[in-house]
Enzyme design. Structure first.
Site, mmCIF file in Angstrom:
data_model
loop_
_atom_site.group_PDB
_atom_site.id
_atom_site.type_symbol
_atom_site.label_atom_id
_atom_site.label_comp_id
_atom_site.label_asym_id
_atom_site.label_seq_id
_atom_site.Cartn_x
_atom_site.Cartn_y
_atom_site.Cartn_z
ATOM 1 N N TYR A 76 5.978 7.811 -7.142
ATOM 2 C CA TYR A 76 4.577 8.213 -7.323
ATOM 3 C C TYR A 76 4.403 9.725 -7.218
ATOM 4 O O TYR A 76 3.560 10.301 -7.913
ATOM 5 C CB TYR A 76 3.664 7.469 -6.345
ATOM 6 C CG TYR A 76 3.266 6.128 -6.889
ATOM 7 C CD1 TYR A 76 2.235 6.015 -7.825
ATOM 8 C CD2 TYR A 76 3.939 4.971 -6.529
ATOM 9 C CE1 TYR A 76 1.895 4.790 -8.364
ATOM 10 C CE2 TYR A 76 3.603 3.745 -7.061
ATOM 11 C CZ TYR A 76 2.576 3.656 -7.982
ATOM 12 O OH TYR A 76 2.242 2.449 -8.528
ATOM 13 N N ASN A 115 -7.252 3.306 -15.904
ATOM 14 C CA ASN A 115 -6.377 4.437 -15.612
ATOM 15 C C ASN A 115 -6.521 4.878 -14.162
ATOM 16 O O ASN A 115 -7.580 4.750 -13.568
ATOM 17 C CB ASN A 115 -6.703 5.612 -16.543
ATOM 18 C CG ASN A 115 -6.449 5.258 -17.998
ATOM 19 O OD1 ASN A 115 -5.658 4.366 -18.302
ATOM 20 N ND2 ASN A 115 -7.123 5.940 -18.892
ATOM 21 N N HIS A 131 -8.034 0.080 -11.166
ATOM 22 C CA HIS A 131 -6.648 0.030 -10.689
ATOM 23 C C HIS A 131 -6.319 1.094 -9.645
ATOM 24 O O HIS A 131 -5.154 1.330 -9.358
ATOM 25 C CB HIS A 131 -5.681 0.141 -11.874
ATOM 26 C CG HIS A 131 -5.704 -1.054 -12.765
ATOM 27 N ND1 HIS A 131 -5.093 -1.080 -14.004
ATOM 28 C CD2 HIS A 131 -6.283 -2.272 -12.621
ATOM 29 C CE1 HIS A 131 -5.291 -2.260 -14.565
ATOM 30 N NE2 HIS A 131 -6.007 -2.995 -13.744
ATOM 31 N N CYS A 139 -3.142 3.820 4.123
ATOM 32 C CA CYS A 139 -2.077 3.215 4.911
ATOM 33 C C CYS A 139 -1.680 1.874 4.306
ATOM 34 O O CYS A 139 -2.540 1.061 3.955
ATOM 35 C CB CYS A 139 -2.520 3.027 6.360
ATOM 36 S SG CYS A 139 -1.252 2.232 7.378
ATOM 37 N N CYS A 142 -2.655 -0.733 7.728
ATOM 38 C CA CYS A 142 -4.034 -0.960 8.191
ATOM 39 C C CYS A 142 -5.081 -0.645 7.112
ATOM 40 O O CYS A 142 -6.271 -0.846 7.337
ATOM 41 C CB CYS A 142 -4.320 -0.148 9.456
ATOM 42 S SG CYS A 142 -4.421 1.644 9.212
ATOM 43 N N CYS A 169 0.920 6.743 9.210
ATOM 44 C CA CYS A 169 -0.501 6.659 9.504
ATOM 45 C C CYS A 169 -0.775 7.083 10.946
ATOM 46 O O CYS A 169 -0.103 6.615 11.874
ATOM 47 C CB CYS A 169 -0.968 5.229 9.275
ATOM 48 S SG CYS A 169 -2.679 4.913 9.746
ATOM 49 N N CYS A 172 -1.897 3.659 12.973
ATOM 50 C CA CYS A 172 -1.063 2.485 13.284
ATOM 51 C C CYS A 172 0.429 2.728 13.082
ATOM 52 O O CYS A 172 1.226 1.802 13.263
ATOM 53 C CB CYS A 172 -1.517 1.289 12.449
ATOM 54 S SG CYS A 172 -1.030 1.423 10.708
#
Length: 203
Positions: A76, A115, A131, A139, A142, A169, A172
């Site tokens: 990503y 998109n 999306h 996170c 959580c 995170c 958590c």
């Protein structure tokens, strides 16, 4: 541009414009094609470079993230890097102008997109994302949004950092993931309701 088209197509365009101008409730759904014109590869295009041995469908899943979060996060970050210098094209601007002018008329123009880029917003549109958002994170455990890596952090090309290091995170200790709807996950409830209502009630 119309001069380059055949008389039959010009007639169809004019008829369509007249039809759209007389309708009150318009619903527009955009997908990968509109952003492809800005140079953003579609989700199912062949991967390149380091990623050519992976299929997008095998990386964009909760199972893939649980199995190898660094691999998915890195992919990503690579995608963000590919999109970072892209700009809205004439289609994005046309839809934004349509929405802008609709504010002073009786038209209601609802724009829904599949998109995850923000090119509609960059052009000035108000848009519902089905999306998710490439430039947002949350996170993976959580679900709390992770604001420090929001679009503001990526706002200027010369200051963008595409660090592959995993982020945990602060609430958590779970791993931070992109705020994207992956295969096997439900669409966001509010976005889906907006899209469903707009599609059901449009002219």
């Amino acid at each position: 541009m119309l001069a380059e088209l055949s008389p039959a197509v010009i007639a169809e365009v004019k008829l369509t414009a007249t039809l759209l101008a007389t309708k009150q409730r318009i619903c527009i759904l955009t997908g990968a094609g509109i952003s492809a014109e800005s140079g953003i590869p579609t989700f199912r295009d062949k991967q390149t470079g380091l990623w050519e041995n992976y299929r997008a469908e095998d990386l964009a899943t909760p199972e893939a993230f649980a199995r190898d979060p660094k691999l998915v996060w890195s992919w990503y970050q690579w995608r963000r890097q590919m999109v970072a210098d892209k700009a809205p094209n004439p289609a994005h601007h046309a839809l934004a102008q349509w929405q802008y002018h609709a504010q002073t008329s009786d038209q209601q123009v609802t724009l829904i997109t599949q998109n995850v880029d923000d090119l509609h917003e960059q052009a000035g549109s108000s848009v519902t994302h089905l999306h998710g958002h490439l430039w947002r994170n949350r996170c993976g455990q959580c679900e709390i949004p992770y604001l420090e890596q929001s679009r503001a952090a990526y706002s200027k090309q010369d200051t963008i950092r595409f660090d592959n290091k995993l982020i945990t995170c602060p609430h958590c200790e779970g791993y931070i993931r992109p705020d994207i709807v992956w295969f096997g996950e439900a669409l966001p409830v509010q976005a889906w309701q907006t899209a469903e209502e707009a599609a059901a009630n449009c002219d």
